[in-house]
Structure formats: structure tokens, C-alpha cells
Design an enzyme around this catalytic site. Structure first.
Site, PDB file in Angstrom:
ATOM      1  N   ASN A  48     -17.367   6.445  -3.348  1.00 33.35           N
ATOM      2  CA  ASN A  48     -17.197   5.705  -4.438  1.00 33.35           C
ATOM      3  C   ASN A  48     -18.016   4.497  -4.191  1.00 33.35           C
ATOM      4  O   ASN A  48     -18.909   3.796  -5.040  1.00 33.35           O
ATOM      5  CB  ASN A  48     -15.802   5.446  -5.016  1.00 33.35           C
ATOM      6  N   VAL A  49     -17.549   3.662  -3.068  1.00 36.24           N
ATOM      7  CA  VAL A  49     -18.030   2.428  -2.819  1.00 36.24           C
ATOM      8  C   VAL A  49     -19.351   2.366  -1.959  1.00 36.24           C
ATOM      9  O   VAL A  49     -20.293   1.750  -2.516  1.00 36.24           O
ATOM     10  CB  VAL A  49     -17.123   1.671  -1.635  1.00 36.24           C
ATOM     11  N   LYS A  61       0.909  -0.938   0.167  1.00 37.04           N
ATOM     12  CA  LYS A  61      -0.016   0.035  -0.022  1.00 37.04           C
ATOM     13  C   LYS A  61       0.976   1.348   0.029  1.00 37.04           C
ATOM     14  O   LYS A  61       2.130   1.195   0.527  1.00 37.04           O
ATOM     15  CB  LYS A  61      -1.004   0.060   1.367  1.00 37.04           C
ATOM     16  N   GLY A 119     -20.256   6.744   5.041  1.00 33.23           N
ATOM     17  CA  GLY A 119     -19.330   7.275   4.071  1.00 33.23           C
ATOM     18  C   GLY A 119     -20.077   6.683   2.653  1.00 33.23           C
ATOM     19  O   GLY A 119     -20.211   5.686   2.515  1.00 33.23           O
TER      20      GLY A 119
HETATM   21  P1  NAD Z   1     -14.039   7.663  -1.009  1.00 36.48           P
HETATM   22  O1  NAD Z   1     -13.062   8.723  -0.901  1.00 36.48           O
HETATM   23  O2  NAD Z   1     -14.456   7.819  -2.410  1.00 36.48           O
HETATM   24  O3  NAD Z   1     -15.503   7.742  -0.017  1.00 36.48           O
HETATM   25  C1  NAD Z   1     -15.180   7.953   1.303  1.00 36.48           C
HETATM   26  C2  NAD Z   1     -16.281   8.733   1.927  1.00 36.48           C
HETATM   27  O4  NAD Z   1     -16.407   8.791   3.308  1.00 36.48           O
HETATM   28  C3  NAD Z   1     -16.457  10.218   1.443  1.00 36.48           C
HETATM   29  O5  NAD Z   1     -17.530  10.705   0.782  1.00 36.48           O
HETATM   30  C4  NAD Z   1     -15.982  11.013   2.550  1.00 36.48           C
HETATM   31  O6  NAD Z   1     -16.541  12.333   2.444  1.00 36.48           O
HETATM   32  C5  NAD Z   1     -16.769  10.137   3.641  1.00 36.48           C
HETATM   33  N1  NAD Z   1     -16.074  10.268   5.018  1.00 36.48           N
HETATM   34  C6  NAD Z   1     -14.896  10.591   5.476  1.00 36.48           C
HETATM   35  N2  NAD Z   1     -14.812  10.536   6.808  1.00 36.48           N
HETATM   36  C7  NAD Z   1     -16.115  10.481   7.283  1.00 36.48           C
HETATM   37  C8  NAD Z   1     -16.737  10.306   8.645  1.00 36.48           C
HETATM   38  N3  NAD Z   1     -15.882  10.677   9.668  1.00 36.48           N
HETATM   39  N4  NAD Z   1     -18.008  10.201   8.513  1.00 36.48           N
HETATM   40  C9  NAD Z   1     -18.670   9.929   7.449  1.00 36.48           C
HETATM   41  N5  NAD Z   1     -18.333   9.664   6.362  1.00 36.48           N
HETATM   42  C10 NAD Z   1     -16.945  10.216   6.020  1.00 36.48           C
HETATM   43  O7  NAD Z   1     -13.571   6.012  -0.931  1.00 36.48           O
HETATM   44  P2  NAD Z   1     -14.011   4.803  -1.232  1.00 36.48           P
HETATM   45  O8  NAD Z   1     -13.202   4.380  -2.677  1.00 36.48           O
HETATM   46  O9  NAD Z   1     -15.425   4.857  -1.285  1.00 36.48           O
HETATM   47  O10 NAD Z   1     -13.564   3.824  -0.112  1.00 36.48           O
HETATM   48  C11 NAD Z   1     -14.211   3.812   1.107  1.00 36.48           C
HETATM   49  C12 NAD Z   1     -13.559   2.787   1.954  1.00 36.48           C
HETATM   50  O11 NAD Z   1     -13.507   1.713   1.376  1.00 36.48           O
HETATM   51  C13 NAD Z   1     -12.228   3.223   2.255  1.00 36.48           C
HETATM   52  O12 NAD Z   1     -11.793   2.699   3.830  1.00 36.48           O
HETATM   53  C14 NAD Z   1     -11.125   2.266   1.434  1.00 36.48           C
HETATM   54  O13 NAD Z   1     -10.109   2.107   1.833  1.00 36.48           O
HETATM   55  C15 NAD Z   1     -12.216   1.105   1.540  1.00 36.48           C
HETATM   56  N6  NAD Z   1     -11.991   0.329   0.255  1.00 36.48           N
HETATM   57  C16 NAD Z   1     -12.172   0.730  -0.988  1.00 36.48           C
HETATM   58  C17 NAD Z   1     -12.250   0.124  -2.348  1.00 36.48           C
HETATM   59  C18 NAD Z   1     -12.467   0.658  -3.526  1.00 36.48           C
HETATM   60  O14 NAD Z   1     -12.698  -0.126  -4.349  1.00 36.48           O
HETATM   61  N7  NAD Z   1     -12.356   1.806  -3.629  1.00 36.48           N
HETATM   62  C19 NAD Z   1     -11.668  -1.101  -2.218  1.00 36.48           C
HETATM   63  C20 NAD Z   1     -11.381  -1.758  -0.640  1.00 36.48           C
HETATM   64  C21 NAD Z   1     -11.562  -1.299   0.371  1.00 36.48           C
END
Ligand code: NAD
Length: 367
Positions: A197-198, A94, A194
Site C-alpha cells: 500500500n505505501v 499496537k 516492498g
Molecule cells: P503492505 O502489507 O501493504 O505491503 C508490504 C509489502 O511488502 C507487500 O507487498 C509484501 O509482499 C512486501 N514484502 C514482504 N516481505 C518482503 C520482503 N522480504 N522483501 C520485499 N518485499 C516484501 O504494508 P504497507 O501498509 O505498505 O506498510 C509497509 C510498511 O510500512 C510496514 O512496515 C508498515 O508497518 C509501515 N507503515 C505503514 C503505514 C501505513 O499507513 N500503511 C504507516 C506507517 C508505517
């Protein structure tokens, strides 16, 4: 030998990497600095027994370098076990870039980061994580082939987030099957914390199935957007952990299941996308179990993204990506049963299987 330059009380700071709490026999930690672009990054390579260390790059405004280092140590370790339990021939790695993705990320900075990745000759392969986009990975691709999660137009598998969300949805359904005897989520109250994207893609699956979805985010704009698209309820309170709900889906950042929150949790299931949801996996996994809360291990159910980017290396198609991701349902059920049968936490059950796969490969390699 003690140093006469460093004061004794500061000596522990002279061992700042291998002595970290999150250090877990990581193979290599690379600190990257470039004054011209303002790049300050750390690449963590945890384990390469199963293959090259693959894992996304996170850009985040850490409070200090200790936080950034601990994040990369924890995240890279998680990737090792994620790929191992998913059956992929990948190690765990990472990267974190210290800074504000909204204001400090430039194409020059991304290219410079890509050059550091390139200097590792493929031991580490990057992808997107929080604060990164497919476009950023395309920029990295300009200087190194050791990047995945690039655009479909240049041969990539595209945005992994919808696939990650599908895997989380599958894992959540398996946890429901285990907890309630049925995997139908219609009528179940699910809090998605949150909606990036996911989170948004997960909300779509959940609302399509008729779950009662409540959303929370620090971005009001995102909340309005997702509410208007899917009709989810915006959480209006100030302590999500104390709310009555069936399922808590952490999809923001890690460590939200911690000493402060665990005793308040009303949910019967914890299943979400965030990495490292348990602040202390030894303590909090056990506490969830004692409270009768089914925990679907994060590194198991959020593997859809890595399955998606692995397709770029192995050249399998979308159908195979979906089949592998759907299989998260079966693996989750197996892990939950295994934990129950052996009197261990679900996290440990998943970890044991992942570790055994790595140990077996190591034995094979050493023959
Ligand atoms: P992202 O940055 O698109 O979304 C994160 C969201 O969380 C944002 O909308 C942000 O405003 C919100 N956020 C931040 N702090 C917050 C809080 N305290 N309370 C509520 N909302 C809050 O990220 P993502 O790609 O959707 O990933 C989300 C999580 O999933 C991360 O932990 C990431 O490591 C994990 N993840 C993502 C993937 C992937 O394919 N994108 C794969 C595995 C794991």
C-alpha cells in the site's frame, strides 16, 4: 522463592514479558484468545502520557509467540515516539494478530478482536497495519468506537497509506537536501523494497519526480502490476543491499538494517516507511552515521498515516492532514541538523525530542 514445579533452567521463561529485550516500561500488555474464531492477539500499550495509545493492528504468521510479543513491544514503543515527535496528543500502542491474513482472517475474528479492544475502554485505539484493510477496520467498528482508519463512507479518513507515502517522500526529500544540497530527486536511483500500500504510492511520487526507481517484493504479481503502472525497474538480483544506489527505501518489514546488511549498504540515504528499520537502534544508527549514510528516522517520516487517522478523532480536514504531513520535510531537516550539531545519531536526536515532549507533559500532569 523458587518453584518446585518449574525447572530452574526454565525459570527465565516464567518471566517472559517484563524480561523481554524489547520490553521498555510498557504500561500494559493484553493477551487475547478466542477458541471459537481462532483469535490469538496481543495488544501492547506502551505509554499513555500524551493521550490514548493509538496504533495499527498487524496480522502476520509469526514463527512463534516470542516473535509476536517482541514485535508488539517494539511497534507499540515506536508509536509513542512517532506521535510525540509529530506533535499529536496520542500515546503509543499496537496490536498483533497471530495468523495468516490471507487464509485465517474472518469477519468473526475481526469482531472478536474488536471486542477485546473495546474492553480497554479507549486506552487503546486501533487502526490498520500490515495484513489489514480499511474494510477490516469497518468490521471492528461494528463492535467498538475505538478504531480509526475506517472508510470515508462511515465517517473515517480512509486509507492512510497514500498519506504515509507522501510523508516518506517529504522525509526523503529532506534527507536529499541534507546529503546532496538539493531536494530534487530527479535522476537519483531509489530502491523501494516492498511495494504494498505505501510502497506503491511512494513509487508514484518518485517516478513523477523523475527518480530512477527499482522495486523489489516477494510478490511477483505486485511487481508486474507496479512496473506496468509506473515503469519502475524490477530488481532481478538476490542481494539488494549490495547494489549501487542513492537511496534505499525499506517499505516492507522492519530490522533490515542489521549486522548482516549494514556493511554492504551502498546507499547514501536510508528513508522508508517500514517501522523499526534499525535492528538495534543503538548499534546500527551509529554505524550508518560512521559510514556517512543519512538515516531519516522511520518513526518521524512514516507519521503520515497517524496524522491521517488522528483527523478522525480531532475532526480536521484533508487540507490540514496534507499540511501536517508536508511539515515532515521541515521536521526531518531540523532533526538532521540537530544530530549533526550535537554529534549524535539522527535516531537519537529524534528520540530525544519525542522523550522531552512526553517528560514535559508528565511534569505538567503532576503539577
Ligand atoms: P503492505 O502489507 O501493504 O505491503 C508490504 C509489502 O511488502 C507487500 O507487498 C509484501 O509482499 C512486501 N514484502 C514482504 N516481505 C518482503 C520482503 N522480504 N522483501 C520485499 N518485499 C516484501 O504494508 P504497507 O501498509 O505498505 O506498510 C509497509 C510498511 O510500512 C510496514 O512496515 C508498515 O508497518 C509501515 N507503515 C505503514 C503505514 C501505513 O499507513 N500503511 C504507516 C506507517 C508505517
Amino acid at each position: 522463592m523458587t518453584s518446585d514445579i518449574i525447572a530452574p533452567e526454565d525459570l527465565k521463561k516464567a518471566d517472559p514479558v517484563f524480561g523481554q529485550l524489547s520490553f521498555d516500561d510498557h504500561e500494559q500488555i493484553v493477551f487475547c484468545n478466542d477458541k471459537d474464531t481462532g483469535l490469538k492477539a496481543i495488544i501492547g500499550i506502551h505509554n499513555t502520557v500524551l493521550g490514548p495509545a493509538l496504533g495499527g493492528t498487524r496480522m502476520w504468521q509469526y514463527n512463534n509467540e516470542w516473535e509476536a510479543l517482541n514485535d508488539v513491544l517494539r511497534l507499540s514503543r515506536g508509536m509513542t515516539f512517532k506521535s510525540a515527535i509529530t506533535g499529536l496528543n496520542l500515546g503509543g500502542g499496537k496490536a498483533v494478530i497471530i495468523g495468516d491474513a490471507k487464509t485465517q482472517k474472518t469477519p468473526e475474528l475481526m469482531r472478536r478482536f474488536g471486542e477485546f479492544v473495546h474492553s480497554l475502554s479507549g486506552r487503546y485505539i486501533t487502526a490498520e497495519d500490515v495484513g489489514m484493510t480499511t474494510g477490516d477496520m469497518d468490521t471492528v467498528r461494528e463492535v467498538t468506537p475505538y478504531v480509526t482508519g475506517i472508510s470515508e463512507s462511515i465517517g473515517g479518513a480512509g486509507n492512510p497509506s497514500p498519506i504515509t507515502a507522501y510523508g516518506v517522500f517529504m522525509g526523503m526529500k529532506a534527507a536529499a537536501k541534507y546529503q546532496y544540497g538539493s531536494d530534487v530527486l530527479e535522476g537519483k536511483s531509489v530502491f523501494v523494497q516492498g511495494i504494498g500500500n505505501v510502497g506503491e504510492a511512494l513509487v508514484e511520487h518518485l517516478t513523477n519526480e523523475g527518480a530512477l526507481v527499482t522495486i523489489s517484493d516477494i510478490s511477483q504479481e505486485r511487481l508486474e502490476e507496479v512496473r506496468s503502472k509506473y515503469g519502475a525497474t524490477i530488481y532481478g538480483g538476490n542481494d539488494i543491499y549490495s547494489e549501487a544506489m542513492d537511496i534505499y527505501a525499506p517499505c516492507a518489514l522492519g530490522a533490515t538494517v542489521n549486522d548482516e546488511t549494514i556493511n554492504k549498504l551502498q546507499a547514501k540515504i536510508v528513508a522508508g516507511a517500514a517501522n523499526n528499520q534499525l535492528a538495534d537502534e543503538n548499534v546500527h544508527g551509529k554505524l550508518l552515521q560512521e559510514r556517512g549514510i543519512v538515516y531519516a528516522p522511520d518513526f518521524l517520516i512514516n507519521a503520515g498515516g497517524i496524522i491521517n487517522v488522528y483527523a478522525e478523532l480531532e475532526n480536521y480536514d484533508r487540507q490540514e492532514i496534507m499540511r501536517k504531513t508536508e511539515n515532515i520535510y521541515n521536521t526531518t531537516l531540523e532533526i538532521l541538523d540537530n544530530a549533526n550539531a550535537n554529534g549524535i545519531t539522527t535516531h537519537v536526536a529524534a528520540l530525544n525530542i519525542a522523550k522531552e515532549r512526553i517528560a514535559a507533559r508528565k511534569r505538567e500532569n503532576n503539577k
